[in-house]
Structure formats: structure tokens, C-alpha cells
Design an enzyme around this catalytic site. Structure first.
Site, short mmCIF file in Angstrom:
data_model
loop_
_atom_site.label_atom_id
_atom_site.label_comp_id
_atom_site.label_asym_id
_atom_site.label_seq_id
_atom_site.Cartn_x
_atom_site.Cartn_y
_atom_site.Cartn_z
N SER A 142 37.28 37.71 35.89
CA SER A 142 35.83 37.77 36.06
C SER A 142 35.19 37.97 34.70
O SER A 142 35.76 38.61 33.81
CB SER A 142 35.45 38.93 36.98
OG SER A 142 34.05 39.15 36.97
N TYR A 155 36.17 48.04 38.46
CA TYR A 155 36.47 46.62 38.61
C TYR A 155 36.48 45.93 37.25
O TYR A 155 37.40 45.16 36.93
CB TYR A 155 35.42 45.98 39.53
CG TYR A 155 35.52 44.49 39.69
CD1 TYR A 155 36.41 43.92 40.60
CD2 TYR A 155 34.69 43.64 38.96
CE1 TYR A 155 36.48 42.54 40.76
CE2 TYR A 155 34.75 42.26 39.12
CZ TYR A 155 35.65 41.72 40.02
OH TYR A 155 35.73 40.35 40.17
#
Length: 263
Positions: A142, A155
Site C-alpha cells: 500500500s 497498518y
């Protein structure tokens, strides 16, 4: 364009929905035999004809079971797509709503088990087959790995670790014919962004604004030049291209609508 994938085999984690499901569909369309891992098999995944292996990849046992069953089904593994991630909305929301002082160790552990250790363990289990077949590992990361101040902090850090893992696999096993590539999406039209109970929907409710308004605010704040989120199919096309034969190794490909500005 022939991607030269017909007859190859693949394992896709998190293959029941979103990006993973789109990857499974494209690989099957290219003539690849696919094993898809997820906790539950969705009707959409069943329609692809891929073999489903129900496992919990937050555990070491789940990774071992997946590769054992995938090897028994496929004979050998040419392509591994480590895509599983996000998980329960409550879990990911904690990292977005709580500060570093407030976020407990248990949240960090769960996030790393899902986003980093799952990829590490599955890759490690699959490497003997990947070395034998001169295969490819594609890690779905990501752009959050580069945006320390935006989004769930646990995350973000787990994805930064995943990016480093890709480099290590490429460096250590490239001489034996194994390639490793990172794909880093920005916002994608999966449940995280589209579902009322997803992360963006949850944050919209917390702030008392309409869901669509919150999406627009996020895209504006992130500096998206295209003005929209990517689709799972767009991300899947990049993943499947990365999995096709080439001399690309250790690279990261970003698909984010222009958010990352640095050279």
C-alpha cells in the site's frame, strides 16, 4: 497481449473478494490454475473455478496448511500473490482513531500477523517450490507504507515491513531464479472505501458527515490528481502483469491516482 501464463499455477491469498478476487479472475482467464485462500468462500470466488482453501493466515499453522494443500492440488507453485489484508473494520479503525500512546500491543500484533507475518510465512513455505519453478512472488502492499501521517499507523508500519520483505526475497533468491515484486495501491473501491460499515464509512459517522463527502475529503487531502479511487480490476491487471515472465525483480509499482509525488 499474451502474458505467457497459460499452464502455470498460482496461489492467491485473500482471494474471496476485492483485489484478490479480481486477481483470481484474471489469472484464470489467462489459463492459470489457481488456489485461492480465505477464511470463507464467497459465491463470486466459487464461480471462478479456483480451488478454495479455507485458512486463517494470521497463524503459522494456516500458512503451512495452505502451501501443503496448494502443492497437493497444483503439484508445484509458479506464482504466489500475498494479498490478504485489512480484515475486520474494528481492527483497522483502531489504528486510525487511536494515538501511538493509546494503541495497544495486541492491535500491533494482530495487524502484523495479518499483513506482514502472513506473507512471510506463506512465502517461506512456498519458496522450495518457487525456487524449483523459478517462480514469482507478488506482495500487495500500500502507499500507506510511505504515508506515515495518514491512516492506521499500525497498518502503515506493517506495509513498510512488507516492502522490505520483497527486497530481501529478491536479493536472496533472485540468483536462484525467483523474482519478488511489490504492488502498492492507493485508495481502491473495496469495502474499506465503499461500505457504510467500512473504515471510511466509520470515520464519516464519527465526524458526522455523509459517506461520499468523507471520501471526497480524503481524496482531496491525499492529493489524488485523477480525482477517483482505483478499481480492484485495475490493480489486478498490474499484479498479473508483474507475475508474468520478465526481468523485473525487487521493484515496487504504485497505482494511486497520482498521490505519491516524490521522485
Amino acid at each position: 497481449m499474451d502474458l505467457e501464463l497459460a499452464g502455470k499455477t498460482a496461489v492467491v491469498t485473500g482471494g474471496s473478494k476485492g483485489i484478490g478476487l479480481a486477481v483470481v479472475r484474471l489469472l484464470v482467464a489467462e489459463g492459470v490454475r489457481v488456489v485461492a485462500a480465505s477464511r470463507r468462500e464467497t459465491p463470486e470466488l466459487k464461480e471462478t473455478g479456483a480451488v478454495h482453501v479455507p485458512v486463517d493466515l494470521t497463524t503459522a499453522e494456516g500458512a503451512t496448511e495452505l502451501i501443503e494443500r496448494a502443492t497437493a492440488e497444483l503439484g508445484a507453485i509458479d506464482i504466489l500473490v500475498n494479498n490478504v489484508g485489512v480484515g475486520d473494520t474494528d481492527d483497522i479503525a483502531k489504528g486510525a482513531l487511536l494515538s501511538l500512546l493509546e494503541l495497544p500491543d495486541s492491535a500491533w500484533q494482530h495487524t502484523f500477523d495479518l499483513h506482514f507475518y502472513s506473507a512471510l510465512r506463506v512465502t517461506r513455505a512456498a519458496l522450495p517450490s518457487l525456487v524449483d519453478r523459478k517462480g514469482t512472488v507478488v506482495n500487495v502492499s500500500s502507499i500507506a507504507a510511505r504515508l506515515a501521517g495518514a491512516g492506521p499507523v499500525d497498518y502503515n508500519v506493517s506495509k513498510a515491513a512488507l516492502n522490505a520483505l520483497t527486497k530481501i526475497v529478491a536479493e536472496q533468491f533472485g540468483p536462484q531464479g525467483v523474482r519478488a515484486i511489490t504492488i502498492s495501491p492507493g485508495p481502491v473501491s473495496t469495502g474499506v472505501w465503499t461500505d457504510p460499515d467500512g473504515l471510511i464509512g466509520r470515520l464519516a459517522a464519527e465526524n458526522g458527515v455523509p459517506h461520499e463527502e468523507m471520501v471526497t475529503q480524503f481524496l482531496d487531502n491525499l492529493g489524488t490528481t485523477t480525482g477517483r479511487v482505483s478499481t480492484p480490476e485495475e490493480v489486478a491487471r498490474l499484479i498479473v502483469f508483474a507475475a508474468s515472465p520478465s526481468n523485473i525483480n525487487g521493484a515496487e509499482y504504485v497505482i494511486d491516482g497520482g498521490i505519491i509525488k516524490s521522485v
